[in-house]
Design a protein around this motif. Structure first.
Motif, PDB file in Angstrom:
ATOM      1  N   GLU B   9     -28.945  22.257 -17.180  1.00  0.00           N
ATOM      2  CA  GLU B   9     -27.522  22.549 -17.026  1.00  0.00           C
ATOM      3  C   GLU B   9     -27.156  22.748 -15.570  1.00  0.00           C
ATOM      4  OE1 GLU B   9     -26.195  25.794 -19.457  1.00  0.00           O
ATOM      5  OE2 GLU B   9     -26.682  24.613 -21.242  1.00  0.00           O
ATOM      6  N   LYS B  10     -28.019  23.477 -14.887  1.00  0.00           N
ATOM      7  CA  LYS B  10     -27.709  23.845 -13.508  1.00  0.00           C
ATOM      8  C   LYS B  10     -27.665  22.617 -12.596  1.00  0.00           C
ATOM      9  CE  LYS B  10     -28.841  27.744 -10.620  1.00  0.00           C
ATOM     10  NZ  LYS B  10     -29.920  28.637 -10.202  1.00  0.00           N
ATOM     11  N   ALA B  13     -25.303  17.662 -12.414  1.00  0.00           N
ATOM     12  CA  ALA B  13     -24.685  16.668 -11.535  1.00  0.00           C
ATOM     13  C   ALA B  13     -25.750  15.861 -10.799  1.00  0.00           C
ATOM     14  CB  ALA B  13     -23.761  17.354 -10.540  1.00  0.00           C
ATOM     15  N   LYS B  14     -26.759  16.573 -10.312  1.00  0.00           N
ATOM     16  CA  LYS B  14     -27.790  15.893  -9.535  1.00  0.00           C
ATOM     17  C   LYS B  14     -28.606  14.959 -10.417  1.00  0.00           C
ATOM     18  CE  LYS B  14     -27.976  19.013  -5.748  1.00  0.00           C
ATOM     19  NZ  LYS B  14     -28.017  20.453  -5.574  1.00  0.00           N
ATOM     20  N   LYS B 203     -25.228  20.184   9.756  1.00  0.00           N
ATOM     21  CA  LYS B 203     -24.996  20.470   8.347  1.00  0.00           C
ATOM     22  C   LYS B 203     -23.891  19.629   7.735  1.00  0.00           C
ATOM     23  CE  LYS B 203     -26.633  23.625   6.120  1.00  0.00           C
ATOM     24  NZ  LYS B 203     -27.001  24.804   5.341  1.00  0.00           N
ATOM     25  N   PRO B 207     -25.910  14.887   7.292  1.00  0.00           N
ATOM     26  CA  PRO B 207     -26.142  14.468   5.907  1.00  0.00           C
ATOM     27  C   PRO B 207     -25.255  13.316   5.480  1.00  0.00           C
ATOM     28  CG  PRO B 207     -25.950  16.843   6.042  1.00  0.00           C
ATOM     29  CD  PRO B 207     -25.556  16.316   7.381  1.00  0.00           C
ATOM     30  N   ARG B 294     -20.170   3.488  -8.424  1.00  0.00           N
ATOM     31  CA  ARG B 294     -18.991   3.651  -9.298  1.00  0.00           C
ATOM     32  C   ARG B 294     -17.700   3.139  -8.721  1.00  0.00           C
ATOM     33  NH1 ARG B 294     -20.877   8.045 -10.941  1.00  0.00           N
ATOM     34  NH2 ARG B 294     -22.040   8.950  -9.236  1.00  0.00           N
TER      35      ARG B 294
END
Lengths: 330, 294
Positions: B9-10, B13-14, B203, B207, B294
């Motif tokens: 659940e956590k 998304a990943k 940061k 990325p 997407r």
């Protein structure tokens, strides 16, 4: 709200005689030409004007976010709780940004870093600004998301920005900006990029948060409807000058300055009858590379007089707390 | 069990993201082929001592220039060394050179590119003119000159020389993506929320520029191996007995007409390795391309 002119009310922010130039290839653009205003604690102060009149530049100057070069703050003071933000070193400025003064931007689509989850970004910002542990920051972030009414906040924390709608993203941005309880929130056209129904939601949310958290808001907008909904006092800007400043109710009622009048006449009014056309202000915004001499509005002003072409008018206090920069009222 | 669902659940998304990437990979057979080649290559390099039937440096004059046979699948060279074993051990050297050079070139290039693109002005000007100087000279020639100046010959001098000519490319790549990212609103938003320059650079901006960097790194692994082999071939590489592919081709070229296997197998090894990295790099580019996602 009671707005006695100057002096007696303590001021959160005082912008005094601010001058900003941009040094471009074509010449010096005098973007801000002596702007002064105060923001009191707990109030919403709106800067209104057309695109390119210097609203956003003024707002960014407060946080010292003007890109230098080409921009340069030539003079004036920006006093925040008595400290001149233009005089402190950049390092100390970091102590103001995000902690005492926050800013939200026009485009909620691009205000969030696309490669991190919303939770990561909120937690990082909170941990950075409040010097708390990651767990505490997580809890604060969660609470803030609930406060801006993001449904299922815990789940939302694990999602990426692109998974939210524009309105939701703006809520997240607001949550991030308010997470450290700043005393001033600068909102640069916060609703411009949103559709009308979502606009209303965001305006209500900001009004509510302002009331609950006691944050002052500097609202930058060109939308007089938003001004009417949100602000206590308004400054109307034209070509780098404040031309009229006063309480929202007085400005909406009286409109002393010809430019303010023109601005209001350009709003469609329901029930005015089919035949009336929207009035426009003739001419266009002056090129600030070569600002017109005297009053910067004179080439477009219906009441132009000789003196307007020669002498820049001063801000005159017509009523207590209501200022107009126009030769008509001398 | 509860932990598993919790984790699921956590990181929902990943996990979705990774699954989608895998889906894209599955639809691109060439990427899989490239990945497979690289995987096999790495396994061969890691387990070289167990796979290689002979000591790659042991000479045996009596068995010199033997054609491929059951004992020597790739034949033997002019000193009777087993080419199969040498090719296998050579994978270690090639990979070592490739990874080391790309790692250091990326590290140097990323930092300098970030600085150049973020601060602009004179520092950008100086760094860019320096990289221009490097681009003005063919990299192989420059690497040769550096190797020659270094006096000693080993795979480490090769690494040094190739790294020295390789980092400017990374400065360019990183700088170009920094230039556009600096203007983006989330960078301004981060600044308005009190992030320092260093924080914004590492940061927020870095990325976001990882995708083109990753693609370039993969493609460069192949290119670096090729250049390093080239250096060895003309004698600027590893010492005499080292089982380095480029060197093996160089040593075998005198016997090319009579003993084709001396150059064919090390040459093929170079070819397949470079091909593998290129296929993987191209595939990664397609997969990381946001327009395809997407």
């Amino acid at each position: 709200m009671d707005t006695v002119s100057t002096g007696d009310i303590e001021k959160l922010l005082r912008v005094n005689e601010l001058y900003i130039n941009f040094y471009t290839y074509e010449g010096v653009v005098k973007a801000i030409d002596g702007v002064s205003f105060d923001i009191h604690p707990n109030e919403t102060f709106a800067l209104v004007g057309e695109t390119g009149c210097g609203k956003s530049v003024t707002a960014r100057a407060i946080l010292r976010l003007i890109p230098t070069p080409p921009g340069k703050i030539e003079g004036g003071e920006i006093l925040f709780n008595g400290v001149d933000l233009l005089k402190i070193p950049e390092k100390e400025m970091l102590e103001y940004r995000g902690k005492k003064i926050s800013m939200i931007f026009q485009e909620p689509m691009t205000s969030l870093n696309p490669v991190f989850t919303v939770g990561d970004q909120l937690v990082e910002t909170i941990a950075l600004n409040q010097k708390v542990s990651k767990e505490e920051a997580y809890n604060i972030a969660l609470k803030m998301l609930e406060r801006v009414r993001i449904p299922d906040a815990e789940n939302a924390m694990t999602k990426y920005p692109h998974e939210f709608s524009g309105g939701q993203r703006q809520r997240i941005v607001i949550a991030m900006a308010l997470s450290c309880n700043p005393s001033l929130l600068i909102a640069d056209e916060p609703t411009t990029a949103l559709d009308v129904t979502v606009q209303a939601q965001i305006i209500n949310l900001m009004n509510e948060l302002q009331k609950n958290m006691g944050t002052s808001i500097l609202l930058i907008t060109h939308d007089l409807g938003v001004v009417a909904e949100m602000s206590d006092r308004v400054a109307v800007m034209y070509a780098g000058n404040i031309v009229e400043l006063g309480t929202t109710s007085v400005i909406f009622e009286k409109r002393y300055h010809p430019y303010t009048q023109g601005l209001f006449n350009a709003i469609p009014v329901f029930g005015k009858g089919k035949q009336t056309r929207l009035e426009e202000i003739p001419g266009s915004v002056p090129n600030l590379l070569y600002p017109p001499p005297g009053c910067r509005f004179h080439p477009r002003c219906p009441h132009v007089m000789d003196i307007c072409r020669k002498e820049k008018p001063e801000l005159i206090e017509l009523e207590p707390g209501h200022y107009v920069r126009c030769h008509l009222y001398r | 069990m509860e932990r598993v669902t919790d984790f699921k659940e956590k990181h929902d998304a990943k996990i979705k993201e990774i699954k989608y990437s895998l889906f894209l990979v599955r639809n691109s057979p060439l990427t899989i082929l490239g990945a497979l080649i690289i995987l096999i290559l790495i396994l061969v390099a890691v387990f070289a001592p167990y796979i290689a039937p002979y000591d790659p440096e042991k000479t045996n004059i009596l068995a010199r220039l033997k054609p491929p046979s059951k004992d020597h699948p790739f034949g033997t060279d002019d000193l009777g060394r087993d080419i199969f074993s040498r090719v296998i051990w050579g994978s270690r050297i090639s990979l070592q050179i490739g990874f080391t050079v790309v790692f250091f070139a990326t590290a140097i290039g990323t930092v300098l590119g970030l600085i150049a693109g973020y601060f602009r002005g004179w520092i950008d000007e100086i760094l860019m003119r320096i990289t221009d100087m490097f681009f003005a000279i063919p990299s192989l020639i420059l690497a040769m000159a550096i190797s020659a100046a270094l006096q000693t010959r080993s795979i480490y001098t090769t690494m040094l020389a190739v790294t020295f000519v390789w980092w400017p490319a990374y400065v360019r790549i990183v700088r170009s993506s920094v230039l556009s990212l600096v203007e983006s609103q989330f960078v301004e938003a981060a600044r308005s929320l009190g992030a320092s320059n260093r924080r914004i650079m590492f940061k927020h901006i870095l990325p976001n520029s990882l995708a083109p960097l990753l693609v370039q790194m993969t493609l460069d692994l192949g290119a670096v191996i090729l250049v390093a082999a080239g250096l060895s071939f003309i004698g600027f590489g590893a010492g005499p007995n080292t089982p380095e592919w480029g060197r093996m081709v160089a040593e075998g070229r005198n016997y090319m007409t009579t003993a084709w296997w001396t150059i064919t197998f090390p040459g093929l090894a170079i070819f397949i390795t470079v091909l593998g990295f290129n296929l993987l790099g191209d595939g990664l580019r397609d997969i990381l391309d946001p327009r395809l996602r997407r």
